[in-house]
Design an enzyme around this catalytic site. Structure first.
Site, PDB file in Angstrom:
ATOM      1  N   ASP A 172       0.840  -1.154   0.012  1.00 26.06           N
ATOM      2  CA  ASP A 172       0.157   0.074  -0.047  1.00 26.06           C
ATOM      3  C   ASP A 172       0.818   1.364   0.069  1.00 26.06           C
ATOM      4  O   ASP A 172       0.556   2.287   0.935  1.00 26.06           O
ATOM      5  CB  ASP A 172      -1.005  -0.158   1.341  1.00 26.06           C
ATOM      6  N   GLU A 449       3.531  -7.810   7.521  1.00 25.98           N
ATOM      7  CA  GLU A 449       2.064  -8.633   7.124  1.00 25.98           C
ATOM      8  C   GLU A 449       2.350  -9.654   6.307  1.00 25.98           C
ATOM      9  O   GLU A 449       1.680  -9.733   5.161  1.00 25.98           O
ATOM     10  CB  GLU A 449       1.272  -7.422   6.651  1.00 25.98           C
ATOM     11  N   TYR A 505      -6.695  -2.862  12.978  1.00 27.72           N
ATOM     12  CA  TYR A 505      -7.704  -2.093  12.568  1.00 27.72           C
ATOM     13  C   TYR A 505      -9.004  -2.287  12.783  1.00 27.72           C
ATOM     14  O   TYR A 505     -10.056  -1.893  12.001  1.00 27.72           O
ATOM     15  CB  TYR A 505      -7.369  -1.979  10.822  1.00 27.72           C
TER      16      TYR A 505
HETATM   17  C1  BDP Z   1      -1.398  -2.375   6.588  1.00 30.92           C
HETATM   18  C2  BDP Z   1      -0.292  -2.207   5.983  1.00 30.92           C
HETATM   19  C3  BDP Z   1       0.189  -0.633   5.480  1.00 30.92           C
HETATM   20  C4  BDP Z   1      -1.077  -0.069   4.916  1.00 30.92           C
HETATM   21  C5  BDP Z   1      -2.131  -0.273   6.124  1.00 30.92           C
HETATM   22  C6  BDP Z   1      -3.500   0.560   5.694  1.00 30.92           C
HETATM   23  O1  BDP Z   1       0.797  -2.815   6.666  1.00 30.92           O
HETATM   24  O2  BDP Z   1       1.222  -0.795   4.473  1.00 30.92           O
HETATM   25  O3  BDP Z   1      -0.994   1.197   4.655  1.00 30.92           O
HETATM   26  O4  BDP Z   1      -2.496  -1.334   6.615  1.00 30.92           O
HETATM   27  O5  BDP Z   1      -4.228  -0.116   5.094  1.00 30.92           O
HETATM   28  O6  BDP Z   1      -1.754  -3.396   5.929  1.00 30.92           O
HETATM   29  O7  BDP Z   1      -3.476   1.654   5.874  1.00 30.92           O
END
Ligand code: BDP
Length: 632
Positions: A172, A449, A505
């Site tokens: 990302d 990840e 998240y």
């Molecule tokens: C995680 C990743 C990171 C992304 C983040 C996101 O490690 O690189 O930018 O989530 O979704 O999966 O903001």
């Protein structure tokens, strides 16, 4: 490919010379891959005012107004002239690249002098045989930014109907490319200090410094006989910040040690009443290595280094034997116009903001950063989790097509796994070699990840984690950042980590907005499951965050508003404070950053606590209050 040589940061000393070759370079895209055939290794097309010029260091992408240039995938070329002083005759001359993303082949005066795979670590090429002294010489760099399943980072290169290539990252952040860090012309004596390694032990008020120095001689083979007969010796002088000598030691080659250690010399010295390097309260000693042959100085190299110890004991991360709690961010090398190019100005601003907000640490997500960042972190007393570009080892994450078609193969069962591992171990070796002496580096993050839910990952992890332990003399803790589906009952790999690092998240990708109470319940359930495992290891959060539009305010909050980002972060703070094995919180992300375009990203990822222009969102004031009230 030429032999890769010393990683030491270029420096002027009594015996060494360096000149930065930054500035405007000639540049050319090569979508048809015709460069070699058309003789570009001898110089790019377009002389004089017809040449296209681009700044180094910088990503090439964001200068242009044409989309096919910004998104360019394939070969691209750089060229410039440089002058080699006649006084350098008799020493070795190198070209040293801080990084070229993702790979480079280098030509000097038309002659291939070597190259490098991997876009985030430095390489030096011996160009002594290819240069002309007291004359203008030419360097041409053929770069390439294509991704594949076995590159670090990983991704795909797609061919569009027009025949143009396009990058499909499995990660990302925007696939910025170019000569991202400084280029140097360096002259070093033939017989030189190739590398040195420091480690420390605290004894009462003193520190015992163990040092290893590796010496090479490019002109003659350094046999045991020669080392002893030449009376080569290394003197290490350690100076206080004020310039006074703090300690001094000398080591000679002896028959017994040479047989065991080759050209590596080992020694110990004691720094009395040591000033320790502490969190946000650094102290740097100047370590000066001098190599003598008899009484004449052969080589000299110095660097400023902090003395500290780092270890994990039970659930604690101990710096100088005292527990630390990490507060800070996952970052990116990313800014307007220059993309991933190094800028001392952006770096300075970032450190000022991190100090203002009360942070004490950051992770170099998702690749090793420019060397100047670590030098500054040493200076400012920041704790750094140093991460490899091992990101995207989970095909479905950003590659929505493949995920939608359900064509997922466990990442470490792909036919590319063997070459992926080779690239991974290579980058690991380079990163540890480059960064091992920095006091700021307290942990290695070996992947971000990755897919860990299939048994196939275990063997891969074992190899990477064991190698890191072997390579690092300081034996720093190792970790990897765990994806949402790497859970207590699904992840096969967490036990490799000395510190468990979670990217979570809940409240954003899972149960966001009004459902946040459910998110919190799920989060606590996961934490309870970890607690029940009784791992007796520290946990840190290497990512948690919510996309937030700097222009959006809303009462009551909605997702993407500044109000929601604060509520989200506050929910996390409460959860962290309920589990005593949580030893750190690093918000995702320090600043908004560029990604590929798509339905989940509005001109980039907006999870920054600061905007891409480095101005605070409301959550910055929330974090400042919290972090200033927490102990180190
Ligand atoms: C995680 C990743 C990171 C992304 C983040 C996101 O490690 O690189 O930018 O989530 O979704 O999966 O903001």
């Amino acid at each position: 490919m030429g032999k890769l040589v010393s990683m030491l940061y270029p420096k002027m000393t009594a015996t060494r010379r360096e000149e930065k070759l930054d500035g405007m370079w000639k540049f050319c895209f090569d979508p048809e891959e015709k460069g070699e055939q058309e003789g570009w290794t001898n110089g790019l097309p377009g002389r004089g005012a017809k040449a296209e010029l681009l700044p180094v260091p910088a990503s090439f992408c964001d200068f242009f107004t044409e989309k096919e240039k910004r998104e360019f995938t394939g070969d691209f070329w750089y060229e410039r002239d440089f002058f080699v002083p006649g006084e350098w005759k008799g020493s070795r001359v190198y070209l040293r690249f801080g990084s070229v993303t993702h790979r480079a082949a280098v030509f000097v005066n038309g002659r291939a002098v070597g190259g490098h795979e991997g876009g985030f670590l430095p390489f030096s090429l011996d160009i002594t045989e290819a240069i002309r002294y007291n004359e203008t010489n030419q360097v041409v760099v053929k770069g390439n930014n294509e991704l594949a399943d076995d590159t670090l980072p990983a991704g795909q290169t797609k061919i569009l109907p027009s025949g143009r290539k396009m990058t499909k990252p499995y990660f990302d952040f925007f696939n910025y490319a170019g000569i991202h860090r400084s280029v140097w012309l360096v002259s070093v004596p033939n017989c030189a200090i190739e590398d040195y390694t420091l480690s420390y032990r605290l004894e009462g008020e003193d520190a015992v410094v163990s040092y290893e120095v590796e010496v090479t001689d490019t002109a003659n083979e350094l046999t045991a006989g020669k080392l002893i007969a030449n009376k080569l010796r290394v003197k290490l002088s350690v100076y206080e910040e004020e310039g006074d000598l703090a300690a001094e030691g000398e080591a000679f080659w002896k028959e017994e040690t040479i047989r065991k250690e080759g050209t590596i010399l080992k020694g110990e010295l004691r720094v009395p009443a040591v000033h320790l390097w502490r969190v946000r309260n650094a102290y740097l000693y100047r370590f000066c290595f001098r190599l003598y042959e008899g009484d004449s100085l052969v080589d000299e190299y110095w660097e400023d280094q902090g003395i500290r110890t780092i270890e994990v004991k039970g659930c604690e991360i101990l710096l100088n034997g005292e527990p630390v709690y990490l507060k800070g961010f996952g970052k990116h090398e990313d800014s307007d116009i220059i993309g991933k190019g190094f800028s001392a100005g952006v770096m300075k601003r970032d450190f000022e903001l991190m100090k203002w907000i009360g942070a004490n640490s950051f992770r170099t997500s998702h690749y090793p950063y420019s060397e100047e960042m670590y030098q500054m972190a040493d200076q400012e007393g920041f704790l750094v989790i140093d991460e490899l570009p091992a990101v995207g080892f989970m095909e479905s994450l950003q590659n929505f097509d493949i995920a939608a078609l359900g064509k997922m193969v466990p990442y470490f069962l792909k036919p590319t796994t063997e070459s992926l591992l080779a690239n991974h171990l290579n980058a690991l070796e380079e990163m540890i070699k480059r960064d091992k002496n920095h006091a700021c580096v307290i942990m290695w993050s070996l992947m971000n990840e990755p897919e860990t839910t299939s048994e196939a990952a275990v063997d891969y992890f074992a190899k990477v984690f064991e190698r890191a332990r072997e390579l690092d003399v300081q034996k720093r803790p190792r970790t990897f950042a765990m994806l949402a589906n790497s859970l207590p009952d699904t992840c096969h790999c967490y036990s490799f980590s000395d510190v468990i690092s979670l990217n979570r998240y809940y409240g954003w990708y899972i149960a966001g907005g009004y459902e946040i109470e459910e998110a919190e319940a799920m989060f606590r359930k996961e934490m309870d499951a970890w607690a029940a495992k009784g791992l007796n290891k520290p946990f840190i959060f290497t990512e948690y965050g919510a996309d937030t539009y700097a222009s959006e305010h809303k009462l009551p909050s909605v997702m993407w508003s500044q109000e929601y980002q604060k509520e989200y972060l506050d929910m996390y703070s409460k959860v962290f404070d309920s589990y005593d094995f949580v030893k750190g919180e690093q918000v995702w992300n320090f600043a908004d950053f560029q990604t590929v375009e798509g339905i989940k990203r509005v001109d980039g990822n907006k999870k920054g606590v600061f905007t891409r222009q480095r101005q605070p969102k409301d959550s910055a004031f929330y974090l400042k209050e919290r972090w200033e009230s927490l102990e180190q």
